[in-house]
Design a protein around this motif. Structure first.
Motif, PDB file in Angstrom:
ATOM      1  N   ASP A  17     -48.158  46.036 -64.909  1.00 28.25           N
ATOM      2  CA  ASP A  17     -49.194  45.295 -64.194  1.00 28.25           C
ATOM      3  C   ASP A  17     -48.556  44.130 -63.444  1.00 28.25           C
ATOM      4  OD1 ASP A  17     -51.179  43.114 -63.848  1.00 28.25           O
ATOM      5  OD2 ASP A  17     -52.522  44.434 -64.956  1.00 28.25           O
ATOM      6  N   ARG A  18     -48.576  44.192 -62.109  1.00 25.36           N
ATOM      7  CA  ARG A  18     -47.936  43.156 -61.283  1.00 25.36           C
ATOM      8  C   ARG A  18     -48.520  41.767 -61.512  1.00 25.36           C
ATOM      9  NH1 ARG A  18     -45.812  43.344 -56.350  1.00 25.36           N
ATOM     10  NH2 ARG A  18     -47.583  42.309 -55.381  1.00 25.36           N
ATOM     11  N   VAL A  19     -49.830  41.669 -61.541  1.00 27.10           N
ATOM     12  CA  VAL A  19     -50.471  40.359 -61.689  1.00 27.10           C
ATOM     13  C   VAL A  19     -50.146  39.760 -63.055  1.00 27.10           C
ATOM     14  CG1 VAL A  19     -52.690  39.153 -61.752  1.00 27.10           C
ATOM     15  CG2 VAL A  19     -52.284  40.916 -60.014  1.00 27.10           C
ATOM     16  N   ARG A  20     -50.238  40.558 -64.105  1.00 27.41           N
ATOM     17  CA  ARG A  20     -49.925  40.081 -65.467  1.00 27.41           C
ATOM     18  C   ARG A  20     -48.471  39.636 -65.553  1.00 27.41           C
ATOM     19  NH1 ARG A  20     -49.772  44.437 -70.130  1.00 27.41           N
ATOM     20  NH2 ARG A  20     -47.866  44.874 -68.994  1.00 27.41           N
ATOM     21  N   SER A  21     -47.555  40.457 -65.044  1.00 26.01           N
ATOM     22  CA  SER A  21     -46.132  40.116 -65.114  1.00 26.01           C
ATOM     23  C   SER A  21     -45.804  38.891 -64.271  1.00 26.01           C
ATOM     24  CB  SER A  21     -45.285  41.303 -64.666  1.00 26.01           C
ATOM     25  OG  SER A  21     -45.409  42.357 -65.587  1.00 26.01           O
ATOM     26  N   PHE A  22     -46.424  38.797 -63.093  1.00 25.04           N
ATOM     27  CA  PHE A  22     -46.227  37.625 -62.236  1.00 25.04           C
ATOM     28  C   PHE A  22     -46.617  36.355 -62.989  1.00 25.04           C
ATOM     29  CE2 PHE A  22     -48.189  34.781 -58.956  1.00 25.04           C
ATOM     30  CZ  PHE A  22     -47.017  34.383 -58.349  1.00 25.04           C
ATOM     31  N   GLU A  36     -43.430  35.774 -49.790  1.00 22.70           N
ATOM     32  CA  GLU A  36     -44.819  35.481 -49.462  1.00 22.70           C
ATOM     33  C   GLU A  36     -45.756  36.365 -50.281  1.00 22.70           C
ATOM     34  OE1 GLU A  36     -45.971  33.030 -47.436  1.00 22.70           O
ATOM     35  OE2 GLU A  36     -43.866  32.430 -47.392  1.00 22.70           O
ATOM     36  N   PRO A  37     -46.881  35.809 -50.729  1.00 17.72           N
ATOM     37  CA  PRO A  37     -47.846  36.611 -51.502  1.00 17.72           C
ATOM     38  C   PRO A  37     -48.452  37.748 -50.673  1.00 17.72           C
ATOM     39  CG  PRO A  37     -48.280  34.260 -51.733  1.00 17.72           C
ATOM     40  CD  PRO A  37     -47.258  34.412 -50.646  1.00 17.72           C
ATOM     41  N   ALA A  38     -48.657  38.886 -51.318  1.00 15.81           N
ATOM     42  CA  ALA A  38     -49.353  40.026 -50.712  1.00 15.81           C
ATOM     43  C   ALA A  38     -50.851  39.834 -50.936  1.00 15.81           C
ATOM     44  CB  ALA A  38     -48.861  41.321 -51.364  1.00 15.81           C
ATOM     45  N   ALA A  39     -51.647  40.835 -50.645  1.00 16.92           N
ATOM     46  CA  ALA A  39     -53.107  40.749 -50.764  1.00 16.92           C
ATOM     47  C   ALA A  39     -53.558  40.408 -52.187  1.00 16.92           C
ATOM     48  CB  ALA A  39     -53.754  42.055 -50.303  1.00 16.92           C
ATOM     49  N   ASP A  40     -52.773  40.839 -53.199  1.00 12.89           N
ATOM     50  CA  ASP A  40     -53.147  40.556 -54.585  1.00 12.89           C
ATOM     51  C   ASP A  40     -52.664  39.189 -55.065  1.00 12.89           C
ATOM     52  OD1 ASP A  40     -50.420  41.043 -54.877  1.00 12.89           O
ATOM     53  OD2 ASP A  40     -50.657  42.690 -56.315  1.00 12.89           O
ATOM     54  N   GLY A  41     -52.048  38.391 -54.164  1.00 11.25           N
ATOM     55  CA  GLY A  41     -51.565  37.062 -54.519  1.00 11.25           C
ATOM     56  C   GLY A  41     -50.171  37.057 -55.119  1.00 11.25           C
ATOM     57  N   VAL A  42     -49.565  38.231 -55.228  1.00  6.05           N
ATOM     58  CA  VAL A  42     -48.241  38.382 -55.833  1.00  6.05           C
ATOM     59  C   VAL A  42     -47.249  38.764 -54.741  1.00  6.05           C
ATOM     60  CG1 VAL A  42     -46.909  39.706 -57.521  1.00  6.05           C
ATOM     61  CG2 VAL A  42     -49.283  39.098 -58.017  1.00  6.05           C
ATOM     62  N   PRO A  43     -46.070  38.112 -54.700  1.00  7.87           N
ATOM     63  CA  PRO A  43     -45.080  38.490 -53.690  1.00  7.87           C
ATOM     64  C   PRO A  43     -44.689  39.965 -53.804  1.00  7.87           C
ATOM     65  CG  PRO A  43     -44.448  36.433 -54.739  1.00  7.87           C
ATOM     66  CD  PRO A  43     -45.606  36.995 -55.528  1.00  7.87           C
ATOM     67  N   GLU A  44     -44.425  40.573 -52.644  1.00  9.79           N
ATOM     68  CA  GLU A  44     -43.970  41.966 -52.600  1.00  9.79           C
ATOM     69  C   GLU A  44     -42.696  42.018 -51.771  1.00  9.79           C
ATOM     70  OE1 GLU A  44     -43.299  45.726 -53.144  1.00  9.79           O
ATOM     71  OE2 GLU A  44     -44.973  44.784 -54.168  1.00  9.79           O
ATOM     72  N   PRO A  45     -41.554  42.397 -52.344  1.00 11.99           N
ATOM     73  CA  PRO A  45     -41.394  42.806 -53.739  1.00 11.99           C
ATOM     74  C   PRO A  45     -41.525  41.607 -54.673  1.00 11.99           C
ATOM     75  CG  PRO A  45     -39.241  42.693 -52.686  1.00 11.99           C
ATOM     76  CD  PRO A  45     -40.269  42.430 -51.615  1.00 11.99           C
ATOM     77  N   LEU A  46     -41.834  41.896 -55.928  1.00  7.86           N
ATOM     78  CA  LEU A  46     -42.015  40.833 -56.923  1.00  7.86           C
ATOM     79  C   LEU A  46     -40.647  40.426 -57.456  1.00  7.86           C
ATOM     80  CD1 LEU A  46     -43.639  38.969 -58.653  1.00  7.86           C
ATOM     81  CD2 LEU A  46     -44.223  40.885 -60.141  1.00  7.86           C
ATOM     82  N   ARG A  47     -40.176  39.284 -56.982  1.00 13.53           N
ATOM     83  CA  ARG A  47     -38.866  38.756 -57.383  1.00 13.53           C
ATOM     84  C   ARG A  47     -38.998  37.311 -57.825  1.00 13.53           C
ATOM     85  NH1 ARG A  47     -33.745  41.090 -54.921  1.00 13.53           N
ATOM     86  NH2 ARG A  47     -34.480  42.954 -53.899  1.00 13.53           N
TER      87      ARG A  47
END
Length: 138
Positions: A17-22, A36-47
Motif C-alpha cells: 500500500d503506497r499511502v500506508r508505506s509513505f 512531486e506528489p502524484a494524484a494520491d499525494g504520494v511521490p511517483e516513484p516513491l523514494r
C-alpha cells in the motif's frame, strides 16, 4: 588501489500500500520523500532520501516483479536481509523503535544491551525487518 566513484545506492522494497508505506517511512522513520506528489499525494516513484549515498524506493508488489527476472518475491514474514539504522545512544534506539511502532511497525525484538551495543528490531508494515543499534557505552 583506486577509490570507486561515488554513487548513490537505491534499495528497493516491495510494498502492498503506497499511502500506508509513505506515511510510515515519513512519520515513523522521519525519512524525506523525493519528488512531486502524484494524484494520491504520494511521490511517483516513491523514494526517500536516507542519506547522501542512499535512497529507499518502495515499489508496489504488482510492479516489483519486472526486475526480478522470474524470481519470487519473499513471502510476508520471510526476511532475506536486515536493514540497519544507527542511533547515537540507547535512548535514541528506544525513541526510534517507539516512533516506528506508533506509525504501524511491529517490534520484533525489544531494545536490549548486546555484546556489540544496544539494539532492537522492528518489522515495517510490509514485514521488512529493521535493526536499530547504538554503540556500546563506555
Amino acid at each position: 588501489m583506486t577509490t570507486p566513484p561515488r554513487t548513490t545506492v537505491t534499495l528497493a522494497l516491495p510494498i502492498e500500500d503506497r499511502v500506508r508505506s509513505f506515511a510510515f517511512y515519513r512519520d515513523g522513520l522521519g525519512f524525506r520523500a523525493v519528488g512531486e506528489p502524484a494524484a494520491d499525494g504520494v511521490p511517483e516513484p516513491l523514494r526517500f532520501a536516507v542519506n547522501d549515498g542512499l535512497t529507499l524506493m518502495l515499489v508496489p508488489t504488482g510492479g516489483f516483479g519486472w526486475v526480478l527476472g522470474g524470481r519470487e518475491t519473499a513471502a510476508p514474514g520471510v526476511s532475506e536481509c536486515v536493514l540497519g539504522l544507527d542511533a547515537a545512544s540507547p535512548s535514541e534506539v528506544d525513541a526510534l523503535l517507539a516512533r516506528a511502532e506508533a506509525a504501524g511497525a511491529a517490534v520484533v525484538s525489544a531494545p536490549a544491551r548486546q555484546p556489540w551495543g544496544y539494539s532492537g528490531s522492528f518489522a515495517d508494515p510490509d514485514g521488512h525487518l529493521w535493526l536499530v543499534e547504538a554503540p556500546p557505552e563506555g
